[in-house]
Design an enzyme around this catalytic site. Sequence first.
Site: not given
Length: 335
Positions: A153, A180
């Site tokens: 991602c 994150h």
Amino acid sequence: MSNIAIYGFGRIGRSMLKSALKRNLFTPVAIADIRDLETTAAVFQVDSNYGRWHEDVSTKEHSFLIGGRDIPYIDSAREVPDWGAMGIDLVVDCTGRATTRAGAQVHLDHGAKRVLISAASKTFQDCDAVLLPGINMDSFDPQAHKIVSMASCTTNALAAVVKVMLEQFGIQYGLFTTVHAYTNTQSLTDQPMRDRRDSWAAAENIIPSSSGAAKALKFIWPDLKITGKAYRVPVKTGSIVELNLITERPVTVQEVNAAFIQAASEGPLKGIMDVLKEEWASARIVGDQHSSIIDLPLTQVQEGHFVSVAAWYDNEWGYASRLAETAARLGSREK
């Protein structure tokens, strides 16, 4: 459309299926996982991040029933299914473990024609190609690319930024930091883990971590001089990456932001990149299917060449959306 199977029905596998069904990209021929069918169906139906699925979800013996679709479920705890017997053209491996060639090859050995990996391969030798939507999908070679990685991602979020900056202004070198959301690789409570920093509770700590995005970007741009790191923070999904770099030519904030606005509105990154013109927090991008959402107010430039760009991304839904699209695209070329 070819016969597509999902192997591994965790966070990414479930989100990918929802994205595929919502947009009528494909319905898998089979789903394989090691968990029991009823519980797996339940966590598909009600998701802590994205809410309740809009269609009826139930099970019958060895099948999911999702909005009238009958999707066979295979218990893969003991062995990889016989994909050849099912006529499977493409397996989307969402286990996060097929990062070596041996781990991905097992699907081909069991009869699948191609494998799409929802993770970054460990080395250049562990896959045939790294393909990212909006970046290099046109390089797909159906004959040569049997094991395809879509990286991570963070890689997808960064790649869109790198593409614009590299093509418009040039990049000498750079450093990124991603903040994150926590993931299943971490622990809910304090306990010894393989990675020492992961030994502390994910929902209570800011935890420094490594990022493989820099290495993955080199699959596409071998001469790119960018490295970086990650910090896992106590949010359930929604992340941001900041890329600080030295450009080849002098730029202004206005020029940089104009380049991102244009890239988001036309060309290969349309639908993959988006921009935010107002100030927001991470809740704004939860459930957003874009891979890279540029926070324009955060763009900074010092001394003409030192540029800082921030890009949001829903590390689950955004990535899963690209994965569904890529599976549909690779599948459409099988016939």
